[in-house]
Design a protein around this motif. Structure first.
Motif, short mmCIF file in Angstrom:
data_model
loop_
_atom_site.label_atom_id
_atom_site.label_comp_id
_atom_site.label_asym_id
_atom_site.label_seq_id
_atom_site.Cartn_x
_atom_site.Cartn_y
_atom_site.Cartn_z
N ALA A 25 9.30 2.55 0.74
CA ALA A 25 8.82 3.20 -0.48
C ALA A 25 7.34 3.55 -0.36
O ALA A 25 6.50 2.66 -0.23
N ASP A 26 7.02 4.84 -0.37
CA ASP A 26 5.63 5.29 -0.40
C ASP A 26 5.15 5.29 -1.86
O ASP A 26 5.90 4.92 -2.77
N THR A 27 3.92 5.74 -2.06
CA THR A 27 3.35 5.78 -3.40
C THR A 27 4.27 6.55 -4.36
O THR A 27 4.70 7.66 -4.05
N GLY A 28 4.59 5.91 -5.48
CA GLY A 28 5.42 6.57 -6.49
C GLY A 28 6.91 6.55 -6.18
O GLY A 28 7.69 7.16 -6.91
N THR A 71 12.81 -2.40 -3.88
CA THR A 71 11.34 -2.53 -3.74
C THR A 71 10.65 -1.37 -4.43
O THR A 71 11.16 -0.24 -4.44
N LEU A 72 9.48 -1.68 -4.99
CA LEU A 72 8.68 -0.67 -5.68
C LEU A 72 7.52 -0.27 -4.78
O LEU A 72 6.81 -1.14 -4.25
N GLY A 73 7.30 1.03 -4.62
CA GLY A 73 6.15 1.52 -3.86
C GLY A 73 4.89 1.38 -4.69
O GLY A 73 4.94 1.09 -5.90
N PRO A 74 3.70 1.58 -4.05
CA PRO A 74 2.44 1.50 -4.78
C PRO A 74 2.42 2.44 -5.99
O PRO A 74 2.90 3.57 -5.91
N LEU A 124 20.73 1.20 1.65
CA LEU A 124 19.48 1.42 0.92
C LEU A 124 19.17 2.92 0.90
O LEU A 124 19.49 3.64 1.85
N VAL A 125 18.51 3.36 -0.17
CA VAL A 125 18.07 4.75 -0.24
C VAL A 125 16.77 4.78 -1.02
O VAL A 125 16.53 3.93 -1.88
N LYS A 126 15.89 5.74 -0.69
CA LYS A 126 14.66 5.82 -1.49
C LYS A 126 14.61 7.11 -2.29
O LYS A 126 15.20 8.11 -1.89
N ALA A 127 13.90 7.03 -3.42
CA ALA A 127 13.77 8.18 -4.31
C ALA A 127 12.48 8.04 -5.10
O ALA A 127 11.95 6.93 -5.24
#
Ligand SMILES: [Zn+2]
Length: 342
Positions: A25-28, A71-74, A124-127
């Protein structure tokens, strides 16, 4: 993580189940642990190369995802780990002319989860955090996964684009598909009357159970003739079309004057002909539509939670059986949505 991905284009045999790079997870952004992912026809186009993934191969399909926040990104606020969520699959820039007009589905930099980014045939997937919508406890992960593309697209097509009204007549192509089974229910919710098509007689009762008043087997009956007969020679007010080719052309002949054809996909072919004399002399409206908004998704989820819209699940396959799941859809054996469950 484990994922079902592909390295080259082709049929279901190109899908590989194995280790794949973990999303970070990148920012946001948020990483979501996938609980269910629905298959969609766009997956098949990505797989066979008719709509190659814009960021290249290898690629993980899957645009309709429910799960829990891993997980939460910055910089992400308002979400908590282990929270149940549904992922809104459309990405838009928020700054182009069309985003500023509030029309994010035609953003100049528009993208889809599972097309422009790796999708949900994975653990897992990110968005982007802005794409996550809370999923009520009363909606199962499986039911939720049938909503974000299929049901939202049909909703936007019928309500925002075709402005369907109570008492109007609608022809919905392919009741067995995710968009078809959704469109029938949404049209009924509004109070419209529905005719639909199926490709085999074993889907006739299924289509009626969704609320269709008239069901036509397009392999043995002429759906234009049947639409005319059903409406007393008049023709229908709206057609929901997602097949393309001859079905697209013939769908326009099923319309009455001032009728609207909404094109929401091209499952057989990207091409279709129109008899223009028919279009202008009858003042037909031929409209395209692409997904819908997050606000519409939230509205649909309210109807699902209230039991007034029911996502139709054909069956769920374990993630490792993604090949079989894809082949099941390619063989058109499904009645409603097919899911992968990690
Ligand atoms: Zn934009």
């Amino acid at each position: 993580m484990r994922a079902a991905y592909f390295k080259e284009h082709g049929g279901s045999d190109k899908i590989i189940y194995g280790d794949y790079r973990d999303p970070a997870a990148d920012t946001g952004e948020v990483v979501v642990r996938v609980k269910a992912c629905a298959l969609n026809h766009v997956d098949m186009l990505l797989l066979d190369g008719r709509f190659p993934p814009p960021e290249g191969l290898p690629h993980v399909n899957g645009c309709e995802v429910t799960g829990t926040v891993e997980t939460l990104g910055p910089g992400v606020k308002g979400l908590a780990t282990r929270q149940r969520v549904i992922v809104f699959p459309g990405f838009s820039c928020g700054t182009c002319e069309f985003c500023l007009r509030g029309e994010r589905t035609v953003c100049l930099r528009y993208g889809y989860l599972g097309a422009h980014k790796d999708g949900g045939y994975a653990e897992l997937v990110k968005a982007p955090a802005a794409n996550l919508v809370p999923l009520a406890e009363s909606i199962s992960f499986e039911s939720g996964a049938a909503v974000p593309l299929a049901m939202l697209t049909s909703w936007h097509a019928l309500i925002a684009q075709a402005h369907l009204e109570p008492g109007q007549t609608v022809l919905v192509q392919a009741a067995g598909s995710g968009v078809g089974s959704a469109a029938i229910q949404i049209a009924r919710l509004i109070g419209a009357r529905v005719m639909t098509t199926v490709g085999s007689d074993d889907k006739l009762d299924f289509a009626k159970s969704l609320g269709a008043e008239r069901v036509v087997n397009y392999r043995t009956q002429d759906f234009v003739e049947e639409a005319k007969r059903w409406t007393g020679k008049r023709g229908v007010d709206v057609v929901v079309e997602h097949i393309g080719g001859e079905t697209f052309e013939r769908s326009s002949y099923a319309l009455t004057r001032l009728g609207t054809l909404v094109s929401i996909g091209s499952h057989d072919t990207h091409w279709g002909k129109l008899d223009l004399r028919h279009v202008y002399s009858k003042n037909l409206r031929i409209l395209g539509t692409n997904l819908g908004s997050i606000v519409e998704l939230r509205t649909i989820l309210d109807y699902v939670a209230a039991g007034r819209l029911k996502p139709v699940i054909d069956r769920a396959f374990p993630l490792e059986d993604a090949r079989a799941a894809v082949q099941h859809v390619l063989d058109r054996k499904n009645k409603g949505k097919v899911l992968l469950v990690p």
